[in-house]
Design a protein around this motif. Structure first.
Motif, PDB file in Angstrom:
ATOM      1  N   UNK A 568       0.866  -1.171   0.000  1.00  0.00           N
ATOM      2  CA  UNK A 568       0.000   0.000   0.000  1.00  0.00           C
ATOM      3  C   UNK A 568       0.906   1.226   0.000  1.00  0.00           C
ATOM      4  N   UNK A 569       0.474   2.306  -0.672  1.00  0.00           N
ATOM      5  CA  UNK A 569       1.240   3.542  -0.589  1.00  0.00           C
ATOM      6  C   UNK A 569       0.874   4.257   0.709  1.00  0.00           C
ATOM      7  N   UNK A 570       1.898   4.698   1.443  1.00  0.00           N
ATOM      8  CA  UNK A 570       1.652   5.334   2.743  1.00  0.00           C
ATOM      9  C   UNK A 570       2.504   6.590   2.883  1.00  0.00           C
ATOM     10  N   UNK A 595      -1.611   8.817   5.334  1.00  0.00           N
ATOM     11  CA  UNK A 595      -2.516   8.965   4.191  1.00  0.00           C
ATOM     12  C   UNK A 595      -2.267   7.746   3.319  1.00  0.00           C
ATOM     13  N   UNK A 596      -3.284   6.874   3.191  1.00  0.00           N
ATOM     14  CA  UNK A 596      -3.080   5.579   2.538  1.00  0.00           C
ATOM     15  C   UNK A 596      -3.837   5.493   1.216  1.00  0.00           C
ATOM     16  N   UNK A 597      -3.177   4.872   0.251  1.00  0.00           N
ATOM     17  CA  UNK A 597      -3.761   4.774  -1.078  1.00  0.00           C
ATOM     18  C   UNK A 597      -3.392   3.435  -1.694  1.00  0.00           C
ATOM     19  N   UNK A 598      -4.286   2.876  -2.469  1.00  0.00           N
ATOM     20  CA  UNK A 598      -4.022   1.622  -3.161  1.00  0.00           C
ATOM     21  C   UNK A 598      -2.990   1.847  -4.261  1.00  0.00           C
ATOM     22  N   UNK A 599      -2.264   0.792  -4.603  1.00  0.00           N
ATOM     23  CA  UNK A 599      -1.274   0.875  -5.686  1.00  0.00           C
ATOM     24  C   UNK A 599      -1.829   0.293  -6.981  1.00  0.00           C
TER      25      UNK A 599
END
Length: 843
Positions: A568-570, A595-599
């Motif tokens: 996960x992008x963090x 702040x978390x975002x899918x890759x």
């Protein structure tokens, strides 16, 4: 030159001072071909006082003034008796040639059935042993320990010879030319029933080479552990440093010998000793007006953790007068041979060991390491009254002045005369240590350390240190910068760090890394800074921030760990505080915003789909922000430790370890969109089951008690199964589905029992393989998902040694059944390593 003359004058004075303290004999025993006879017995006739020759056939025996008859004996050779008359301060050299044995004769008393006579005597001694274990409530005494290691090169290559000649011109070659290691300690030793020990080190010389072992010390925190976890330098070839490392109470049924054997050694006076030993009556003689029986001890199982040799029992009291015993070679971890000589004395009907000598040898590559430990106890005081807090968890304390005692102090404190080469070695090592602390030497070493070569850029790393300011910095070598299997394909990474240690052992550190992905043209990285304020209390603060591709499950299976479904992008920032509130109770408080975002939107390398298959699909979720508070407690009951140079060295505990964890998702704080509460309880233990092996287990209970807004990334993840690879059974299950997680309550457990040869050592033929049995099992239950999993495993394992490190290679058959697959059976292989400081395996 002046400094050298001064050292020689001091050395001459020391040697002359020792000459007036005692009489002695020394020499060399050889066979008819001139070959040294190692480990032969040299003792005073009609007594239990003696020594053994070393690997070169040399011996040294201190004696009182007057007439003595000295006996020289060894199996397979004729016994020699030599009468001597020593005057005050006389030190005589006696070299002898041992001839092949003709006929064995018993001395003083001859009996027709030596086996029955020996069994009759030992039965009385066994019945008497429980009383001897409780003959006093407590004692204190003065203790002196000297351990020396001498390395003998078995095969000398031309390069070794050339290097030795080059090194001989350097001041650092001292000790290497003799291949010597030496440790001396003077201490006050305390004991109280049932098993309380304490030692205060008054003086110490430590000139032994060390290597790093996984142990716990108060230098800094590992960010992955709540309790302090770092590395301490040890030398497993030094098998006796304190009573903690080698318990030699032959009145106790079992003796735990750290780094010597896995199984506890069974005493020849244990209640079940007759099931494991054969006793032959050898002779009897009068010593100090009392009759002494000499018995030969023979193990019934040649591969078990048993002794062989001689034991001397006093008539009527049936107390031990002396032992001259060795340990079965197959039971030894590092050594090829260990011989223990221990003498006892009486004080108001109390018998205690006052002199010990441990002689051993260890094969180390092309070298044979010969070890010798001498332990002397004197000035005993029995049944002293101690304050309740006296025997606390601090088992060993080094006084500040222990490291700087003068040579005059050592001259008074040593109860024995050191050999000339040992005294010279100490003098030269002291000179080296003084030189090593000089500004000239430190500047020279810094210059050598900071001088970079092409191999440093490629393999070793770019480094720089300043010994005066006690700081150093480091950058990764090129080999670590290349990341061909990064997220999105090839990434180039640069990492480094900075350390600064202060006089009060406080530590400042900085770590950071940055990497660039060529496929997606993205830059990622993080940086952290930590400071340890109170080393003895492990109080530290760590701050970190960055933008990274992070693991979702930090303890996934090998295949799942690097698959894209586990990333996960963090973008995050955190602050962490750790401290030991009181002995054994560790706490962690951490706040993290991310702040978390899918890759799923980044471009992945084509090869990753081929490697990871279905596991390579990134987890899809909407971008969100999270503020999370984590609080952890870990408690080790009755945790033992050592205080040395203002640092607290953690030994461990014999009781279960408890751990509590609380995670709180804070809604609204810095835009946080989550709201959850997670509780987790763990209990674990490692224990020795007498001579039936070791048992380790762990139980974990966890639950989200609040999940109003819980995202999949915050779920509880479990370690999945790896093909063929047996993972840590205390923290994983072997046949669990690869990507299992839950937002619900769960219960997991695991355990493993190592028999440590308890069964196989007694099976003929099979015991020659040195293979041992291992068994265990585990399970997982998630009631709200109607999921349950149970498994059992069994197998064989064998210990191998590479230099100073032990590894345990294992092969298992694992059977499991769960709600998804009703039955499953697989074969797996595992490897674990041994911690020489704690005396425990990692699983």
């Amino acid at each position: 030159m002046v400094a050298l003359i001064k050292r020689l004058l001091v050395l001459s004075f020391i040697l002359s001072s020792f000459d007036i303290q005692a009489q002695s004999i020394r020499g060399t025993l050889t066979d008819e071909e001139g070959t040294p006879v190692p480990y032969a017995n040299v003792y005073k006739k009609n007594s239990t006082y003696g020594v053994a020759t070393d690997h070169r056939g040399k011996y040294y025996l201190e004696l009182s003034k007057g007439q003595h008859t000295i006996v020289f004996s060894f199996i397979g050779y004729n016994t020699i008796e030599k009468k001597i008359d020593l005057n005050q301060n006389q030190n005589e050299i006696i070299d002898l040639v041992m001839t092949n044995e003709g006929m064995e004769l018993l001395t003083v008393e001859v009996v027709s059935d030596r086996k029955d006579k020996g069994k009759e005597i030992i039965k009385q001694a066994i019945e008497n042993a429980p009383k001897r274990r409780k003959q006093f409530n407590s004692y204190e005494c003065d203790t002196y320990v000297k351990t020396s290691l001498v390395s003998e090169v078995l095969k000398v290559s031309k390069s070794d010879s050339t290097n030795a000649e080059k090194d001989s011109t350097s001041i650092d070659s001292v000790g290497h030319k003799e291949n010597m290691n030496l440790i001396e300690k003077v201490s006050k030793t305390y004991f109280e029933l049932p098993n309380k020990h304490k030692e205060i080190i008054l003086a110490t010389h430590d000139y032994a080479e060390k290597f790093q072992s996984n142990a716990e010390i108060s230098v800094s925190f590992s960010e992955d552990h709540l309790a302090p976890a770092a590395r301490i330098e040890t030398n497993p070839y030094i098998i006796y440093e304190s009573a903690r490392s080698m318990e030699l109470n032959f009145y106790k049924p079992l003796m735990h010998l750290l780094n010597v054997t896995h199984q506890p050694m069974l005493s020849p006076l244990a209640p079940d000793a007759l099931l494991n030993y054969r006793y032959l009556y050898r002779s009897s003689f009068m010593e100090d007006g009392k009759k002494i029986y000499e018995l030969e001890v023979q193990p019934l199982f040649a591969k078990d953790a048993l002794f062989y040799g001689r034991i001397f029992i006093e008539d009527s009291t049936w107390a031990i007068k002396s032992v001259d015993l060795s340990i079965n070679e197959s039971a030894l971890l590092f050594a090829k041979e260990i011989k223990i000589i221990q003498n006892y004395k009486w004080d108001d009907s109390i018998t205690v060991p006052f002199r010990r000598e441990i002689i051993y040898r260890i094969k180390d590559g092309r070298k044979m390491v010969h070890g010798n430990s001498r332990i002397h106890h004197e000035q005993f005081k029995f049944n002293q009254n101690y304050d309740k807090k006296f025997f606390g968890n601090e088992v060993i304390t080094y006084l500040p002045e222990a490291f700087d005692q003068s040579e005059s102090y050592w001259m008074q404190a040593r109860p024995l005369r050191l050999l000339e080469n040992e005294l010279q070695f100490i003098q030269e090592r002291d000179s080296i240590n003084n030189y090593h602390e000089s500004p000239e030497y430190l500047a020279e070493q810094d210059s050598i350390y900071n001088h970079l070569k092409i191999w440093d850029y490629l393999l070793n790393g770019i480094r720089h240190k300043n010994s005066f300011r006690k700081n150093r910095c480091y950058l990764d070598p090129l080999i670590n910068q290349v990341q061909p299997f990064g997220v999105g394909g090839y990434r180039h990474r640069l990492a480094g760090g900075y350390r600064k240690e202060f006089q009060n052992n406080q530590l400042l550190r900085f770590d950071g890394d940055i990497d660039y992905g060529f496929t997606n043209k993205d830059i990622k990285g993080n940086a952290g800074i930590g400071y340890t304020y109170m080393p003895k209390k492990f109080l530290s603060t760590y701050i970190e921030a960055g933008d990274i591709y992070d693991f979702i499950n930090n303890f996934a299976s090998i295949q799942s760990t690097f698959s894209r479904s586990n990333y996960v992008r963090k973008r995050f920032g955190l602050i962490r505080q750790k401290i030991e509130l009181f002995n054994g109770l560790y706490t962690l408080l951490e706040f993290q915003f991310s702040d978390r975002n899918s890759i799923e939107d980044i471009e992945l390398a084509n090869w990753s789909n081929d490697v990871f298959g279905s596991l390579n699909t990134p987890i899809a979720f909407e971008r969100y922000k999270i503020s999370e508070l984590t609080f952890e407690l870990l408690y080790r009951f009755n945790q033992k430790y050592i205080i040395k140079k203002n640092k607290k060295v953690i030994i461990g505990t014999d009781f279960p370890e408890l751990r509590f964890k609380y995670r709180k998702g804070l809604p609204g704080l810095f835009g946080s969109e989550v709201n959850f509460d997670y509780l987790e309880l763990k209990a674990s233990d490692f224990s020795k089951l007498r001579r039936m092996g070791t048992l380790a287990w762990k139980v974990t209970l966890g639950s989200f008690v609040n999940k109003k807004n819980l995202r999949i990334i915050e779920y509880k993840y479990f370690r999945g199964s790896d093909p063929w690879f047996f993972s840590d059974p205390l923290n994983s299950l072997q046949l669990l589905p690869a990507t299992l997680n839950t937002p619900n309550a769960y219960l997991s457990f695991g355990g493993i029992h190592h028999f440590d040869g308890a069964i196989m050592n007694k099976v003929p033929i099979l015991n020659w393989t040195k293979v041992s049995l291992v068994a265990g099992g585990g399970g997982l239950s998630i009631p709200d998902q109607d999921f349950s999993h149970a498994e059992v495993f069994g197998g064989i394992e064998r210990i191998i040694r590479i230099k100073k490190q032990l590894f345990r290679l294992s092969a298992f058959t694992v059977a499991a059944s769960n709600s998804i697959n009703r039955s499953n059976l697989e074969f797996k292989f595992g490897i674990s390593y041994f911690n020489t400081f704690t005396g425990k395996w990692n699983w």
